[in-house]
Design a protein around this motif. Sequence first.
Motif, PDB file in Angstrom:
ATOM      1  N   VAL A 102      -0.595  21.709  -5.425  1.00  0.00           N
ATOM      2  CA  VAL A 102       0.559  21.171  -6.134  1.00  0.00           C
ATOM      3  C   VAL A 102       0.544  21.717  -7.555  1.00  0.00           C
ATOM      4  N   ASP A 103       1.660  22.288  -7.968  1.00  0.00           N
ATOM      5  CA  ASP A 103       1.783  22.819  -9.323  1.00  0.00           C
ATOM      6  C   ASP A 103       1.577  21.687 -10.335  1.00  0.00           C
ATOM      7  N   SER A 104       0.897  21.984 -11.403  1.00  0.00           N
ATOM      8  CA  SER A 104       0.558  20.954 -12.402  1.00  0.00           C
ATOM      9  C   SER A 104       1.795  20.264 -12.970  1.00  0.00           C
ATOM     10  N   ASP A 105       2.958  20.917 -12.952  1.00  0.00           N
ATOM     11  CA  ASP A 105       4.188  20.294 -13.462  1.00  0.00           C
ATOM     12  C   ASP A 105       4.599  19.072 -12.643  1.00  0.00           C
ATOM     13  N   PHE A 106       4.147  18.980 -11.398  1.00  0.00           N
ATOM     14  CA  PHE A 106       4.596  17.907 -10.516  1.00  0.00           C
ATOM     15  C   PHE A 106       3.657  16.715 -10.428  1.00  0.00           C
ATOM     16  N   TRP A 107       2.425  16.843 -10.917  1.00  0.00           N
ATOM     17  CA  TRP A 107       1.470  15.751 -10.772  1.00  0.00           C
ATOM     18  C   TRP A 107       1.950  14.477 -11.445  1.00  0.00           C
ATOM     19  N   GLY A 108       2.705  14.583 -12.522  1.00  0.00           N
ATOM     20  CA  GLY A 108       3.207  13.398 -13.227  1.00  0.00           C
ATOM     21  C   GLY A 108       4.199  12.580 -12.417  1.00  0.00           C
ATOM     22  N   TYR A 109       4.758  13.172 -11.374  1.00  0.00           N
ATOM     23  CA  TYR A 109       5.738  12.473 -10.540  1.00  0.00           C
ATOM     24  C   TYR A 109       5.112  11.815  -9.306  1.00  0.00           C
ATOM     25  N   ILE A 110       3.872  12.109  -9.047  1.00  0.00           N
ATOM     26  CA  ILE A 110       3.211  11.554  -7.864  1.00  0.00           C
ATOM     27  C   ILE A 110       2.641  10.190  -8.225  1.00  0.00           C
ATOM     28  N   ASN A 111       3.139   9.160  -7.538  1.00  0.00           N
ATOM     29  CA  ASN A 111       2.702   7.802  -7.861  1.00  0.00           C
ATOM     30  C   ASN A 111       2.032   7.099  -6.685  1.00  0.00           C
ATOM     31  N   PHE A 112       1.747   7.857  -5.639  1.00  0.00           N
ATOM     32  CA  PHE A 112       1.055   7.266  -4.495  1.00  0.00           C
ATOM     33  C   PHE A 112       0.234   8.343  -3.796  1.00  0.00           C
ATOM     34  N   VAL A 113      -0.999   8.012  -3.503  1.00  0.00           N
ATOM     35  CA  VAL A 113      -1.865   8.888  -2.716  1.00  0.00           C
ATOM     36  C   VAL A 113      -2.478   8.032  -1.624  1.00  0.00           C
ATOM     37  N   GLY A 114      -2.287   8.430  -0.380  1.00  0.00           N
ATOM     38  CA  GLY A 114      -2.866   7.719   0.746  1.00  0.00           C
ATOM     39  C   GLY A 114      -4.024   8.507   1.321  1.00  0.00           C
ATOM     40  N   TYR A 115      -4.846   7.843   2.090  1.00  0.00           N
ATOM     41  CA  TYR A 115      -6.034   8.467   2.653  1.00  0.00           C
ATOM     42  C   TYR A 115      -6.070   8.276   4.165  1.00  0.00           C
ATOM     43  N   MET A 116      -6.595   9.258   4.854  1.00  0.00           N
ATOM     44  CA  MET A 116      -6.653   9.205   6.308  1.00  0.00           C
ATOM     45  C   MET A 116      -7.552   8.077   6.809  1.00  0.00           C
ATOM     46  N   ASP A 117      -8.592   7.731   6.074  1.00  0.00           N
ATOM     47  CA  ASP A 117      -9.493   6.686   6.564  1.00  0.00           C
ATOM     48  C   ASP A 117      -8.920   5.282   6.381  1.00  0.00           C
ATOM     49  N   SER A 118      -7.774   5.179   5.733  1.00  0.00           N
ATOM     50  CA  SER A 118      -7.078   3.893   5.615  1.00  0.00           C
ATOM     51  C   SER A 118      -5.582   4.104   5.841  1.00  0.00           C
ATOM     52  N   ILE A 119      -5.262   4.967   6.788  1.00  0.00           N
ATOM     53  CA  ILE A 119      -3.876   5.405   6.995  1.00  0.00           C
ATOM     54  C   ILE A 119      -2.927   4.252   7.331  1.00  0.00           C
ATOM     55  N   ALA A 120      -3.345   3.298   8.133  1.00  0.00           N
ATOM     56  CA  ALA A 120      -2.462   2.185   8.495  1.00  0.00           C
ATOM     57  C   ALA A 120      -2.134   1.334   7.268  1.00  0.00           C
ATOM     58  N   LYS A 121      -3.148   0.984   6.504  1.00  0.00           N
ATOM     59  CA  LYS A 121      -2.954   0.171   5.298  1.00  0.00           C
ATOM     60  C   LYS A 121      -2.147   0.946   4.260  1.00  0.00           C
ATOM     61  N   ASP A 122      -2.456   2.222   4.082  1.00  0.00           N
ATOM     62  CA  ASP A 122      -1.764   3.023   3.078  1.00  0.00           C
ATOM     63  C   ASP A 122      -0.313   3.301   3.460  1.00  0.00           C
ATOM     64  N   ALA A 123      -0.034   3.483   4.753  1.00  0.00           N
ATOM     65  CA  ALA A 123       1.355   3.682   5.183  1.00  0.00           C
ATOM     66  C   ALA A 123       2.183   2.434   4.862  1.00  0.00           C
ATOM     67  N   LYS A 124       1.616   1.265   5.113  1.00  0.00           N
ATOM     68  CA  LYS A 124       2.314   0.018   4.804  1.00  0.00           C
ATOM     69  C   LYS A 124       2.541  -0.099   3.297  1.00  0.00           C
ATOM     70  N   SER A 125       1.518   0.182   2.517  1.00  0.00           N
ATOM     71  CA  SER A 125       1.645   0.108   1.059  1.00  0.00           C
ATOM     72  C   SER A 125       2.718   1.059   0.542  1.00  0.00           C
ATOM     73  N   MET A 126       2.741   2.285   1.071  1.00  0.00           N
ATOM     74  CA  MET A 126       3.729   3.263   0.621  1.00  0.00           C
ATOM     75  C   MET A 126       5.150   2.807   0.964  1.00  0.00           C
ATOM     76  N   LEU A 127       5.356   2.332   2.189  1.00  0.00           N
ATOM     77  CA  LEU A 127       6.691   1.874   2.580  1.00  0.00           C
ATOM     78  C   LEU A 127       7.137   0.677   1.745  1.00  0.00           C
ATOM     79  N   GLU A 128       6.216  -0.219   1.443  1.00  0.00           N
ATOM     80  CA  GLU A 128       6.563  -1.375   0.616  1.00  0.00           C
ATOM     81  C   GLU A 128       6.925  -0.961  -0.811  1.00  0.00           C
ATOM     82  N   LEU A 129       6.335   0.127  -1.291  1.00  0.00           N
ATOM     83  CA  LEU A 129       6.689   0.635  -2.620  1.00  0.00           C
ATOM     84  C   LEU A 129       8.068   1.296  -2.625  1.00  0.00           C
ATOM     85  N   LEU A 130       8.450   1.894  -1.511  1.00  0.00           N
ATOM     86  CA  LEU A 130       9.722   2.616  -1.443  1.00  0.00           C
ATOM     87  C   LEU A 130      10.923   1.679  -1.492  1.00  0.00           C
TER      88      LEU A 130
END
Length: 134
Positions: A31-59
Amino acid sequence: MHEVFTFEGFLRLATTECKDEPHWRAQSRRVDSDFWGYINFVGYMDSIAKDAKSMLELLAPDAWDKYGASGWGTTGNESIFQGLDNAHHHTHGGASSHYHSHFTPRIEKEADVYLAEEYQHGVIKLPHHCNRSQ
């Protein structure tokens, strides 16, 4: 020529000859450094179910109920990624249960060097619990 038919050989090939190939490149370099400031969520494969729910709730307030809570799985009555977290894999003989047969202490040290940027990145924050021999 690397012995790519072993796990160690595969890792060596991926981290040397393929390190600049987009599919294998570290996330911090993809990811180009210009875009890192816009990323406000990072999910992980070892908690994919929990992180998918968290991301959708943020949207949106209703995104989880509308898109994630049901309609998934072979019968359509499961939530998205239901049962696909790391705990599930540990208890059912998944990849995590075979970790120590592949990741020797030497390979873990090499992985720590290779992933140092990811561990220290301000947005990615790769959890260091990936090193399971501690």
